[in-house]
Design a protein around this motif. Sequence first.
Motif, PDB file in Angstrom:
ATOM      1  N   PHE A 103       0.826  -1.207   0.000  1.00  6.72           N
ATOM      2  CA  PHE A 103       0.000   0.000   0.000  1.00  6.72           C
ATOM      3  C   PHE A 103       0.861   1.258   0.000  1.00  6.72           C
ATOM      4  CE2 PHE A 103      -2.083   3.385   2.454  1.00  6.72           C
ATOM      5  CZ  PHE A 103      -3.201   3.598   1.666  1.00  6.72           C
ATOM      6  N   PHE A 104       1.840   1.303   0.906  1.00 10.24           N
ATOM      7  CA  PHE A 104       2.667   2.505   1.004  1.00 10.24           C
ATOM      8  C   PHE A 104       3.639   2.627  -0.170  1.00 10.24           C
ATOM      9  CE2 PHE A 104       1.380   2.325   5.523  1.00 10.24           C
ATOM     10  CZ  PHE A 104       0.896   3.623   5.631  1.00 10.24           C
ATOM     11  N   ALA A 105       4.038   1.496  -0.748  1.00 12.94           N
ATOM     12  CA  ALA A 105       4.877   1.559  -1.950  1.00 12.94           C
ATOM     13  C   ALA A 105       4.100   2.194  -3.098  1.00 12.94           C
ATOM     14  CB  ALA A 105       5.348   0.156  -2.336  1.00 12.94           C
ATOM     15  N   LEU A 106       2.863   1.757  -3.288  1.00 11.27           N
ATOM     16  CA  LEU A 106       2.019   2.352  -4.325  1.00 11.27           C
ATOM     17  C   LEU A 106       1.740   3.819  -4.033  1.00 11.27           C
ATOM     18  CD1 LEU A 106      -0.555  -0.514  -4.981  1.00 11.27           C
ATOM     19  CD2 LEU A 106       1.056   0.438  -6.631  1.00 11.27           C
ATOM     20  N   LEU A 107       1.474   4.128  -2.763  1.00 17.80           N
ATOM     21  CA  LEU A 107       1.196   5.510  -2.374  1.00 17.80           C
ATOM     22  C   LEU A 107       2.403   6.403  -2.636  1.00 17.80           C
ATOM     23  CD1 LEU A 107      -0.953   7.336  -1.000  1.00 17.80           C
ATOM     24  CD2 LEU A 107       0.189   6.842   1.175  1.00 17.80           C
ATOM     25  N   LEU A 108       3.585   5.918  -2.266  1.00 13.48           N
ATOM     26  CA  LEU A 108       4.807   6.691  -2.457  1.00 13.48           C
ATOM     27  C   LEU A 108       5.098   6.922  -3.935  1.00 13.48           C
ATOM     28  CD1 LEU A 108       7.386   7.947  -1.206  1.00 13.48           C
ATOM     29  CD2 LEU A 108       8.445   5.691  -1.380  1.00 13.48           C
ATOM     30  N   ILE A 109       4.961   5.878  -4.735  1.00 10.53           N
ATOM     31  CA  ILE A 109       5.255   6.005  -6.163  1.00 10.53           C
ATOM     32  C   ILE A 109       4.257   6.923  -6.848  1.00 10.53           C
ATOM     33  CG2 ILE A 109       5.334   4.729  -8.344  1.00 10.53           C
ATOM     34  CD1 ILE A 109       6.435   2.358  -6.707  1.00 10.53           C
ATOM     35  N   ASN A 110       2.979   6.763  -6.531  1.00  9.61           N
ATOM     36  CA  ASN A 110       1.966   7.629  -7.151  1.00  9.61           C
ATOM     37  C   ASN A 110       2.135   9.085  -6.727  1.00  9.61           C
ATOM     38  OD1 ASN A 110       0.589   5.673  -8.664  1.00  9.61           O
ATOM     39  ND2 ASN A 110      -0.552   4.980  -6.883  1.00  9.61           N
ATOM     40  N   ALA A 111       2.490   9.296  -5.451  1.00  8.16           N
ATOM     41  CA  ALA A 111       2.744  10.664  -4.990  1.00  8.16           C
ATOM     42  C   ALA A 111       3.976  11.237  -5.683  1.00  8.16           C
ATOM     43  CB  ALA A 111       2.931  10.678  -3.472  1.00  8.16           C
ATOM     44  N   GLY A 112       4.994  10.396  -5.847  1.00  8.92           N
ATOM     45  CA  GLY A 112       6.198  10.850  -6.534  1.00  8.92           C
ATOM     46  C   GLY A 112       5.940  11.203  -7.983  1.00  8.92           C
ATOM     47  N   LEU A 113       5.114  10.410  -8.648  1.00 13.33           N
ATOM     48  CA  LEU A 113       4.783  10.687 -10.043  1.00 13.33           C
ATOM     49  C   LEU A 113       3.977  11.971 -10.182  1.00 13.33           C
ATOM     50  CD1 LEU A 113       3.833   7.093 -11.271  1.00 13.33           C
ATOM     51  CD2 LEU A 113       5.847   8.408 -11.933  1.00 13.33           C
ATOM     52  N   LYS A 114       3.129  12.232  -9.196  1.00  9.24           N
ATOM     53  CA  LYS A 114       2.226  13.379  -9.298  1.00  9.24           C
ATOM     54  C   LYS A 114       2.860  14.682  -8.833  1.00  9.24           C
ATOM     55  CE  LYS A 114      -2.499  14.793  -8.130  1.00  9.24           C
ATOM     56  NZ  LYS A 114      -3.757  14.399  -7.438  1.00  9.24           N
ATOM     57  N   PHE A 115       3.653  14.621  -7.750  1.00 13.67           N
ATOM     58  CA  PHE A 115       4.138  15.856  -7.136  1.00 13.67           C
ATOM     59  C   PHE A 115       5.642  16.089  -7.293  1.00 13.67           C
ATOM     60  CE2 PHE A 115       0.437  14.501  -4.526  1.00 13.67           C
ATOM     61  CZ  PHE A 115      -0.411  15.564  -4.822  1.00 13.67           C
ATOM     62  N   TRP A 116       6.434  15.024  -7.444  1.00 13.53           N
ATOM     63  CA  TRP A 116       7.888  15.197  -7.394  1.00 13.53           C
ATOM     64  C   TRP A 116       8.588  14.870  -8.707  1.00 13.53           C
ATOM     65  CZ3 TRP A 116       7.357  11.523  -2.725  1.00 13.53           C
ATOM     66  CH2 TRP A 116       6.756  12.213  -1.668  1.00 13.53           C
ATOM     67  N   ASN A 117       7.835  14.625  -9.751  1.00 18.35           N
ATOM     68  CA  ASN A 117       8.435  14.292 -11.048  1.00 18.35           C
ATOM     69  C   ASN A 117       9.398  13.112 -10.913  1.00 18.35           C
ATOM     70  OD1 ASN A 117       8.491  14.716 -13.756  1.00 18.35           O
ATOM     71  ND2 ASN A 117       9.891  16.455 -13.715  1.00 18.35           N
ATOM     72  N   LEU A 118       8.941  12.101 -10.186  1.00 17.17           N
ATOM     73  CA  LEU A 118       9.786  10.955  -9.854  1.00 17.17           C
ATOM     74  C   LEU A 118      10.272  10.211 -11.089  1.00 17.17           C
ATOM     75  CD1 LEU A 118      10.963   9.089  -7.647  1.00 17.17           C
ATOM     76  CD2 LEU A 118       8.799   7.825  -7.689  1.00 17.17           C
ATOM     77  N   GLU A 119       9.418  10.088 -12.087  1.00 16.90           N
ATOM     78  CA  GLU A 119       9.781   9.305 -13.270  1.00 16.90           C
ATOM     79  C   GLU A 119      10.976   9.908 -13.997  1.00 16.90           C
ATOM     80  OE1 GLU A 119       7.611   7.090 -17.035  1.00 16.90           O
ATOM     81  OE2 GLU A 119       6.540   8.615 -15.889  1.00 16.90           O
ATOM     82  N   VAL A 120      11.000  11.237 -14.104  1.00 20.81           N
ATOM     83  CA  VAL A 120      12.125  11.899 -14.775  1.00 20.81           C
ATOM     84  C   VAL A 120      13.411  11.695 -13.980  1.00 20.81           C
ATOM     85  CG1 VAL A 120      13.058  14.124 -15.520  1.00 20.81           C
ATOM     86  CG2 VAL A 120      10.632  13.610 -15.849  1.00 20.81           C
ATOM     87  N   PHE A 121      13.310  11.819 -12.653  1.00 22.09           N
ATOM     88  CA  PHE A 121      14.491  11.623 -11.809  1.00 22.09           C
ATOM     89  C   PHE A 121      15.039  10.209 -11.961  1.00 22.09           C
ATOM     90  CE2 PHE A 121      16.376  10.086  -7.867  1.00 22.09           C
ATOM     91  CZ  PHE A 121      17.375  11.027  -7.660  1.00 22.09           C
ATOM     92  N   VAL A 122      14.139   9.225 -11.945  1.00 19.15           N
ATOM     93  CA  VAL A 122      14.566   7.830 -12.061  1.00 19.15           C
ATOM     94  C   VAL A 122      15.220   7.575 -13.415  1.00 19.15           C
ATOM     95  CG1 VAL A 122      13.727   5.451 -12.221  1.00 19.15           C
ATOM     96  CG2 VAL A 122      12.900   6.940 -10.395  1.00 19.15           C
TER      97      VAL A 122
END
Length: 208
Positions: A103-122
């Motif tokens: 649950f928290f892994a999905l929450l963290l990844i979705n929050a990262g994709l939405k607010f922190w531009n996680l995909e670009v960083f990765v």
Amino acid sequence: ECELSGLHLQDECRCLSFKEAIEQIRKISLQRFLLLFLLGIALGGFLFGFVGSRVWEWKRVTFILLLSLASFVVISMPEHYLEEHIWKHIAKRHLWRIFLWSFFALLLINAGLKFWNLEVFVKTHMLWVLLIASLVGVVPESGPHLIFVMMFAKGMVPFSVILASSIVQDGHGMLPLLSYSLKDSLLIKLFNLVIGLGVGFLLYLAGF
């Protein structure tokens, strides 16, 4: 922490006996009924397309096969093993942890994709992600590994990252050895880390 499983000495094992399975279903225990009920709901969900993809792809087929196998195991296993090892150990001690980590892994990844531009960083720091995934695998707990499993499922990291993490991490299976010999545990973890990083890096260079 997980305790070492007890050694059960017996003259005969009837783990896959059809006769025993029929008898266990006829006198089904509450634990066996609940497990079969939950597995049946999940299996029906994947079969009829209520859960996951509606298209017949490898993921759907894999889940159906695994759930079918799990149902067969629950039906055929002896009552003692079901109650002591599956129900009291896995279901009551680990299932909720897996749920929370997922649950928290999905929450963290979705929050990262939405607010922190996680995909670009990765995408721009993939070698660092490979290193972090391998180092996280050193932790004697399989939960953190689910973060990279979810990232792989979303197409954010390549196969090399998830494989490196999988090679390094042992889950809580390392805990018994850790309590017996710290030196041996560290050596095994170091060996896993070197192999995981090496294999992951080579596959990454190969484009996987």
